[in-house]
Enzyme design. Structure first.
Site: not given
Ligand code: GUN
Length: 296
Positions: A54, A121, A98
């Site tokens: 990311k 998100d 996350q």
């Molecule tokens: N963990 C796995 N996929 C995601 C996601 O799309 N967003 C977040 N915040 N955590 C994750």
């Protein structure tokens, strides 16, 4: 006939190019650089890989990346205090915590402490409610990516029968809302659904998001249907570790009209949509026009 393969890797690269071009314009015309803050608690190896990817892609499209890595034993007050700081930082337009969080932290409480306008998100209850009522929301990245690929392949989705297999808050439920928003007739199926094969065979659009390796087989697919495979499962086969989806690609691709592969389908779209959401959040925060084609 073999299905058309929907190339998510190439699609995601095009989305990132669009984002980068828009970010460059914002910088030049408005002196604005979108910023994304990612918060990682603990050392989960898969999460570290995601967070690294990311950060790298955020910088590649010209945005600022702020990474906050906290130890696994971080207490709730410390995490909430960091989120409060990020909520009030004008350089931060998107905040992502996350998941999964370590067990002693209340994920719902933490997610709902994020300013909804910065919730890239789309997990905050306000955004869930806005999406469910057809109002302007931040939309979860994976379903948004699926929607973009479906619109690109079909043009209008109006009147199509869509079946979403899986009812998670992260994918299944928001995916169903997005398809409803595009005027599909939507069914959400799950582990308790009776005669799943018959339900799936009614789908013009079949989205598999159950987290069970290769569960959706060719006999469950309507001939010519579009199959979107959200699953990412690691399995052992012939003594090797292999990445497979929730769809049995070999049998489903012989029946479907179009299908996303694993890897290289939905996966790459998730981060691309996170970047798109960060750009959208930065535009909204500054009263500027939103990027076209990158929102629901
Ligand atoms: N963990 C796995 N996929 C995601 C996601 O799309 N967003 C977040 N915040 N955590 C994750």
């Amino acid at each position: 006939m073999m299905a058309k393969i929907i190339d998510g890797k190439a699609f995601a690269a095009r989305v990132r190019e669009q984002v980068a071009a828009h970010v460059a314009r914002l910088k030049e015309e408005n002196g604005l650089v979108p910023g994304l803050a990612v918060v990682l608690v603990g050392e989960d190896p898969a999460s570290q890989v995601y967070v690294g990817a990311k950060g790298k892609q955020t910088v590649e499209v010209g945005m600022n990346s702020y990474e906050h890595k906290l130890s696994a034993d971080t207490d709730e007050a410390t995490l909430l205090s960091l989120i409060d700081k990020l909520n009030n930082d004008p350089a931060v337009h998107g905040i992502l915590v996350q998941l999964p969080l370590p067990g002693h932290l209340d994920s719902d409480l933490v997610i709902n402490s994020i300013n909804p306008a910065k919730d890239v998100d789309g997990f905050h209850i306000s955004n869930v409610g806005l999406l469910g009522t057809g109002q302007k929301a931040m939309v979860p990245c994976t379903p948004l990516g699926c929607l973009m690929m479906l619109r690109d392949h079909h043009g209008s989705l109006s009147g199509m029968n869509a079946v979403v297999v899986g009812r998670s808050n992260i994918v299944g439920k928001p995916m169903a809302q997005l398809l409803l928003g595009d005027s599909c007739t939507v069914t959400i199926a799950h582990s308790r659904t009776k005669d799943l094969t018959a339900v799936c065979r009614g789908a013009d659009i079949l989205v598999a998001a159950v987290g069970r390796p290769e569960m959706i087989t060719g006999d469950m697919v309507k001939p010519g249907a579009t199959v979107i495979d959200v699953g990412i499962n690691r399995i052992e086969r012939d003594g090797k570790t292999k990445l497979v989806g929730d769809v049995d690609f070999a049998s489903a691709s012989a029946v479907a009209g179009a299908i996303t592969p694993v890897p290289g389908g939905v996966g790459p779209m998730t981060i691309a949509c996170l970047l798109a959401n960060t750009l959208t959040a930065a535009c909204r925060a500054n009263g500027l026009a939103e990027p076209k084609g990158l929102t629901a």
